[in-house]
Scaffold this active site. Structure first.
Site, mmCIF file in Angstrom:
data_model
loop_
_atom_site.group_PDB
_atom_site.id
_atom_site.type_symbol
_atom_site.label_atom_id
_atom_site.label_comp_id
_atom_site.label_asym_id
_atom_site.label_seq_id
_atom_site.Cartn_x
_atom_site.Cartn_y
_atom_site.Cartn_z
ATOM 1 N N CYS A 55 0.622 -1.191 -0.219
ATOM 2 C CA CYS A 55 0.083 -0.022 0.068
ATOM 3 C C CYS A 55 0.794 1.301 -0.072
ATOM 4 O O CYS A 55 1.891 1.427 0.798
ATOM 5 C CB CYS A 55 -0.954 0.156 1.289
ATOM 6 N N CYS A 58 0.162 3.273 3.554
ATOM 7 C CA CYS A 58 0.455 2.485 5.026
ATOM 8 C C CYS A 58 1.833 3.311 5.457
ATOM 9 O O CYS A 58 3.042 3.720 4.494
ATOM 10 C CB CYS A 58 0.640 1.107 4.828
ATOM 11 N N HIS A 118 -4.479 0.185 7.785
ATOM 12 C CA HIS A 118 -5.010 -0.220 6.471
ATOM 13 C C HIS A 118 -6.160 -0.597 6.292
ATOM 14 O O HIS A 118 -7.220 -0.392 5.407
ATOM 15 C CB HIS A 118 -4.108 -1.071 5.749
ATOM 16 N N ASN A 156 -13.068 10.499 -1.303
ATOM 17 C CA ASN A 156 -13.807 9.556 -2.225
ATOM 18 C C ASN A 156 -13.655 8.144 -1.598
ATOM 19 O O ASN A 156 -12.282 7.806 -1.239
ATOM 20 C CB ASN A 156 -12.965 9.418 -3.441
ATOM 21 N N SER A 164 -8.831 5.162 -5.129
ATOM 22 C CA SER A 164 -7.921 4.266 -5.855
ATOM 23 C C SER A 164 -7.296 3.175 -4.743
ATOM 24 O O SER A 164 -6.267 2.358 -5.214
ATOM 25 C CB SER A 164 -6.711 5.012 -6.428
ATOM 26 N N HIS A 167 -7.033 1.932 1.756
ATOM 27 C CA HIS A 167 -6.189 2.668 3.171
ATOM 28 C C HIS A 167 -7.225 3.945 3.294
ATOM 29 O O HIS A 167 -7.460 4.698 2.404
ATOM 30 C CB HIS A 167 -4.933 3.007 2.812
ATOM 31 N N HIS A 169 -8.279 7.392 3.651
ATOM 32 C CA HIS A 169 -7.777 8.572 3.282
ATOM 33 C C HIS A 169 -8.606 9.577 2.647
ATOM 34 O O HIS A 169 -9.667 9.113 2.072
ATOM 35 C CB HIS A 169 -6.405 8.489 2.403
ATOM 36 N N GLN A 171 -8.652 13.819 0.687
ATOM 37 C CA GLN A 171 -7.794 14.651 -0.217
ATOM 38 C C GLN A 171 -8.174 16.135 0.103
ATOM 39 O O GLN A 171 -9.062 16.524 0.854
ATOM 40 C CB GLN A 171 -8.022 14.485 -1.606
HETATM 41 P P1 H2U Z 1 -8.371 8.814 -4.198
HETATM 42 O O1 H2U Z 1 -8.769 9.404 -2.758
HETATM 43 O O2 H2U Z 1 -9.262 9.015 -5.307
HETATM 44 O O3 H2U Z 1 -7.977 7.323 -4.026
HETATM 45 O O4 H2U Z 1 -6.657 9.249 -4.743
HETATM 46 C C1 H2U Z 1 -5.763 8.954 -3.961
HETATM 47 C C2 H2U Z 1 -4.827 10.119 -4.559
HETATM 48 O O5 H2U Z 1 -3.309 9.815 -3.803
HETATM 49 C C3 H2U Z 1 -4.484 10.253 -5.857
HETATM 50 O O6 H2U Z 1 -4.827 11.702 -5.946
HETATM 51 C C4 H2U Z 1 -2.488 10.194 -4.533
HETATM 52 C C5 H2U Z 1 -3.110 10.179 -6.121
HETATM 53 O O7 H2U Z 1 -2.445 10.871 -6.959
HETATM 54 N N1 H2U Z 1 -1.238 9.341 -4.480
HETATM 55 C C6 H2U Z 1 -0.114 9.802 -4.184
HETATM 56 O O8 H2U Z 1 0.130 10.940 -4.286
HETATM 57 N N2 H2U Z 1 1.074 9.159 -4.264
HETATM 58 C C7 H2U Z 1 0.933 7.640 -4.216
HETATM 59 O O9 H2U Z 1 2.028 7.215 -4.032
HETATM 60 C C8 H2U Z 1 -0.272 6.979 -4.877
HETATM 61 C C9 H2U Z 1 -1.291 7.789 -4.905
HETATM 62 ZN ZN ZN Z 2 -2.376 0.819 3.808
#
Ligand code: H2U
Ligand code: ZN
Length: 351
Positions: A55, A58, A118, A156, A164, A167, A169, A171
């Site tokens: 992940c 994590c 996670h 989201n 994506s 875990h 999270h 934004q």
């Molecule tokens: P979601 O909240 O839609 O899952 O998006 C996760 C964000 O995490 C996505 O905008 C960022 C992606 O660009 N990300 C990172 O900045 N670094 C990473 O290593 C993986 C995901």
């Molecule tokens: Zn994780």
């Protein structure tokens, strides 16, 4: 439900007005005569590990661009490695004729890990852990609001929403212009104050607190309801009772009450279809730069896509893309179904 003339609003198609964005929505309650298939056998709970070595989010793991996360023990915020917005761009507006326009936009994007675990979701975290997330949201608005006029906090959740990574999270995207949705809410709340000499969502809150048919849950400082004008089947609007412009303006009791009501709302969502309920949620508070915004009231929108079960999703297509938003199940019925769900998470109950 308004009882205007002889018209039966609970059975016949009608339109409802969204005073926050100035748009109408078509409501078709007669279509819900179809049987309700809400109940599902509890889905086997996902067996997610507490730590996933693959992940990106994590603690201690390497992210996609090579940076390494600290071994964080609570929340963790980092600048998005693939940001949609970039800081410090020159101001530029280009309009070569009366049709074509473009403008530069500076900003930044961050990722907020809610927990080192996670396997958890906000609904499964303790109110104390959720409170830490609330504090981080408020800190982000304070910090980024000094530089940018709009700070959009959002989450989201669920693959169906394009999330994506499981875990837990969210934004934050902050930018130097007011995006479309807050632009409409700013316009409508200002017009309401000028016309009525009162705050739109404070007036609305009094109406709902009295009417009670659309309330999902409440506590001393907050009210969670399915708005009269909801577009998504189980959409929720979460509003503080006091007139508050932005997240950092919440006092400590309101923050504690917020973490409690967030947990209640999210447990109810998960319990509705006995599944980890997907949604996009986010905060709308007053813009952080550029004038007096007393006409604003802080609120959070929850937009979940599910309609009748964990697998039946509402699509915003056809008439909705070409004409206007439409819903079948009445907001009052949606609120009732959510109200009736247990306050104990179904996974906890099963244990
Ligand atoms: P979601 O909240 O839609 O899952 O998006 C996760 C964000 O995490 C996505 O905008 C960022 C992606 O660009 N990300 C990172 O900045 N670094 C990473 O290593 C993986 C995901
Ligand atoms: Zn994780």
């Amino acid at each position: 439900m308004p009882s205007g003339d002889q018209f039966n609003f609970t059975n016949l198609p009608h339109r409802r007005y969204n005073p926050l964005n100035g748009e109408w929505i078509l409501v078709s309650p007669h279509r819900t005569k179809r049987p309700w298939h809400g109940y599902q056998e509890p889905a086997a709970p996902d067996q997610k590990p507490t730590y996933d070595p693959k992940c990106y989010l994590c603690p201690g793991n390497q992210r996609a661009n090579g940076a390494r996360n600290p071994v964080y023990t609570s929340t963790f915020v980092f600048t998005n490695d693939f940001p949609a917005l970039l800081p410090d761009l020159p101001d530029s507006h280009c309009s070569p004729n009366h049709i074509i326009q473009s403008a530069s936009l500076s900003g930044t994007c961050r990722v907020i890990c809610f927990s080192p675990r996670h396997d958890l979701t906000l609904a499964e975290m303790s109110p104390e852990e959720i409170l830490r997330v609330v504090e981080v949201w408020a800190e982000q608005v304070s910090e980024l609001g000094k530089h940018y006029s709009w700070v959009q906090i959002f989450e989201n959740k669920g693959a169906i929403m394009g999330c994506s990574n499981p875990h837990p999270h969210g934004q934050v995207w902050a930018g130097s212009a007011l995006p479309n949705e807050p632009f409409k809410e700013n316009r409508e709340q200002l017009a309401f104050l000028e016309k009525n000499d009162s705050i739109l969502l404070i007036d609305y809150l009094s109406y709902e607190a009295e009417d009670r048919t659309r309330i999902v849950c409440e506590n001393a400082a907050w009210l969670a309801l399915v708005p009269f004008w909801a577009t998504w089947p189980f959409e929720i609007l979460l509003i503080p009772r006091r007139h508050v412009l932005r997240l950092p303006d919440l006092n400590s009791t309101e923050r504690e009450d917020l973490s409690q009501i967030l947990k209640s709302v999210l447990i109810k969502y998960d319990n509705l279809f006995k599944s980890s309920f997907p949604y996009t949620m986010g905060w709308h508070g007053a813009p952080t730069k550029g004038g007096n915004f007393d006409h604003w009231q802080l609120h959070a929108h929850f937009y979940p896509p599910l309609l009748r079960s964990a697998t039946v999703k509402k699509f915003i297509v056809g008439y909705e893309m070409l004409a206007e938003a439409q819903r079948d199940i009445l907001p009052e019925q949606a609120a009732q179904k959510l109200r009736q769900t247990s306050d104990i998470h179904y996974l906890k109950k099963a244990k």
